[in-house]
Design an enzyme around this catalytic site. Structure first.
Site, mmCIF file in Angstrom:
data_model
loop_
_atom_site.group_PDB
_atom_site.id
_atom_site.type_symbol
_atom_site.label_atom_id
_atom_site.label_comp_id
_atom_site.label_asym_id
_atom_site.label_seq_id
_atom_site.Cartn_x
_atom_site.Cartn_y
_atom_site.Cartn_z
ATOM 1 N N ASN A 45 0.814 -1.214 0.000
ATOM 2 C CA ASN A 45 0.000 0.000 0.000
ATOM 3 C C ASN A 45 0.847 1.263 0.000
ATOM 4 O OD1 ASN A 45 -2.485 -1.380 0.014
ATOM 5 N ND2 ASN A 45 -2.359 -1.663 2.235
ATOM 6 N N CYS A 49 3.654 7.770 7.351
ATOM 7 C CA CYS A 49 4.816 8.399 6.737
ATOM 8 C C CYS A 49 5.185 7.616 5.486
ATOM 9 C CB CYS A 49 6.003 8.466 7.708
ATOM 10 S SG CYS A 49 6.594 6.858 8.270
ATOM 11 N N HIS A 57 2.954 2.434 2.155
ATOM 12 C CA HIS A 57 3.253 3.131 3.402
ATOM 13 C C HIS A 57 4.042 2.189 4.306
ATOM 14 C CE1 HIS A 57 -0.590 1.221 4.796
ATOM 15 N NE2 HIS A 57 0.118 1.073 5.895
#
Length: 428
Positions: A326, A363, A328
């Site tokens: 995904n 992040c 991340h």
């Protein structure tokens, strides 16, 4: 005249009979010739084949002036001999027994090697259970169970599995649960209805209680199930046991919410998605009770205890291997970053007993983070005989909070020694 010629064709002349020929062929001594057979019929001499004649002539070297001369003929076909071919018999048609025996021996050696590698011994019955680690659904289809063997590369300096290893096992069982239940869509753990709407799961909170840590070659058994968490969330719990003894290793609970993969914003749970996962909810079971639940201080609150000590580690950046499908950072990676700022004296003399994490912001691979750890109270010096509590904060260098956590540490003990004074028995 014509009749005599025709009759002579059927009736030979008496003068040409075999006896007459024999009499005519007598030599002067009155003996019969050597070519006459016992029946009085003159037999033709037994002429050897041409190949044998050529072979005989090739073996005899002529002499010229008393010395042997090797004559060569230009016709190479006459020098070649006809190869000998034996007649086909039952013995000649039998297979080559030596090759057959070698093949059978090879098969038996390969089977023996595979048998040894599987280690089918009574002293290791755990190897016979879920050998390939696929897992299965139990308890009326509401609980998924999978076994894991602790590998040599999953243990740390103290010869026990790390907390990251156990959380990787938890994450693996969660995905396999969705897949086995037939709910896996195109996304990373997303259902088909979620994939249609570009929705993915993200974790909001995780709490885990560790009773003990397994060692190399220990077999752990992981149970996981899901339940509802408010209107738009889902709760997933885990219960990790030692396969052989049945003792609890770890209990954990988590809350998951939906995020739009394109806008990166939180989303409500659509009714279609709730219809997919609702039948799999197990709301009657929880790994950690509400009394054991822990609420963290609100972000921005700082510890005012003058005895506390703060440790900071800056310049943490995600690597390509830290990202999941995904795009991340993987949930387990945050734990490693949090512990980067923990003092080495605590890591050497204590082991993690409990952890609560609240995820505030994701992040990406271009983020630069810093890890802060506050060691509270009298245990700030990391003395080996005391329990320790720490507050952690992982934030971007710009100041935005990414993860907030609270950990409890207990003194390390010998492998196999139980610890029952920290957490009460669970309902699971």
């Amino acid at each position: 005249m014509a009749g005599s010629v025709a009759a002579s064709g059927f009736f030979p002349n008496p003068g040409s009979s075999p006896a007459a020929l024999a009499r005519g062929s007598k030599n002067t001594t009155g003996d019969l010739p050597e070519t006459l057979s016992v029946r009085g019929i003159v037999a033709k001499p037994n002429t050897p084949p041409a190949s044998m004649q050529v072979k005989a002539r090739a073996q005899t070297l002529p002499k010229v002036n008393g010395s042997k001369v090797n004559l060569k003929t230009t016709n190479s076909d006459k020098d070649e001999t006809v190869p000998y071919t034996s007649s086909k018999t039952f013995y000649n048609q039998l297979p080559d027994w030596s090759m057959l025996l070698a093949a059978v021996t090879t098969i038996f050696l390969a089977a023996e090697k595979q048998w040894t590698m599987l280690d089918w011994k009574p002293k290791r019955p755990d190897m016979l259970v879920d050998t390939f680690g696929f897992g299965r659904i139990i308890q009326d289809g509401l609980v998924f169970r999978q076994n894991f063997l602790i590998r040599s590369y999953e243990i740390g300096a103290d010869r026990t599995a790390s907390i990251e290893t156990l959380m990787n096992h938890m994450q693996e069982t969660a995905l396999n649960h969705v897949k086995t239940a037939g709910l896996l869509g195109d996304g990373f753990g997303a259902t088909p209805e979620m994939s249609k709407r570009n929705l993915i799961w993200v974790v909001s909170k995780i709490q885990l209680l560790v009773e003990r840590y397994p060692s190399w070659e220990d077999m752990v058994q992981v149970d996981t199930w899901v339940a509802s968490a408010g209107k738009n969330g889902m709760r997933r719990d885990w219960h990790v046991r030692d396969y052989n003894s049945g003792q609890t290793i770890l209990r954990a609970t988590s809350v998951w919410v939906m995020l739009n993969k394109n806008t990166r914003r939180l989303s409500k749970m659509p009714d279609e998605v709730r219809g997919e996962i609702g039948p799999h909810f197990n709301n009657d079971r929880s790994a950690i009770t509400e009394e054991q639940g822990e609420k963290l201080a609100k972000p921005g609150n700082k510890v005012d205890d003058p005895a506390s000590k703060q440790f900071i580690r800056k310049g943490l950046t995600p690597k390509w291997g830290d990202l999941d499908v995904n795009q991340h950072v993987n949930n387990v990676k945050y734990i490693g970053w949090i512990l980067e700022s923990a003092p080495i004296s605590i890591l050497e003399k204590h082991e993690l007993a409990s952890m609560t994490l609240e995820y505030r912001k994701e992040c990406d691979r271009d983020s630069v983070l810093q890890s802060l750890t506050n060691v509270s109270g009298e245990c700030a010096d990391g003395s080996p005989g005391s329990a320790i509590q720490c507050d952690h904060l992982l934030q971007l260098e710009s100041g935005a909070d990414v993860v907030k956590a609270h950990t409890k540490w207990r003194p390390k003990r010998a492998h196999g020694e139980g610890y029952t004074g920290l957490f009460p028995a669970e309902s699971a």
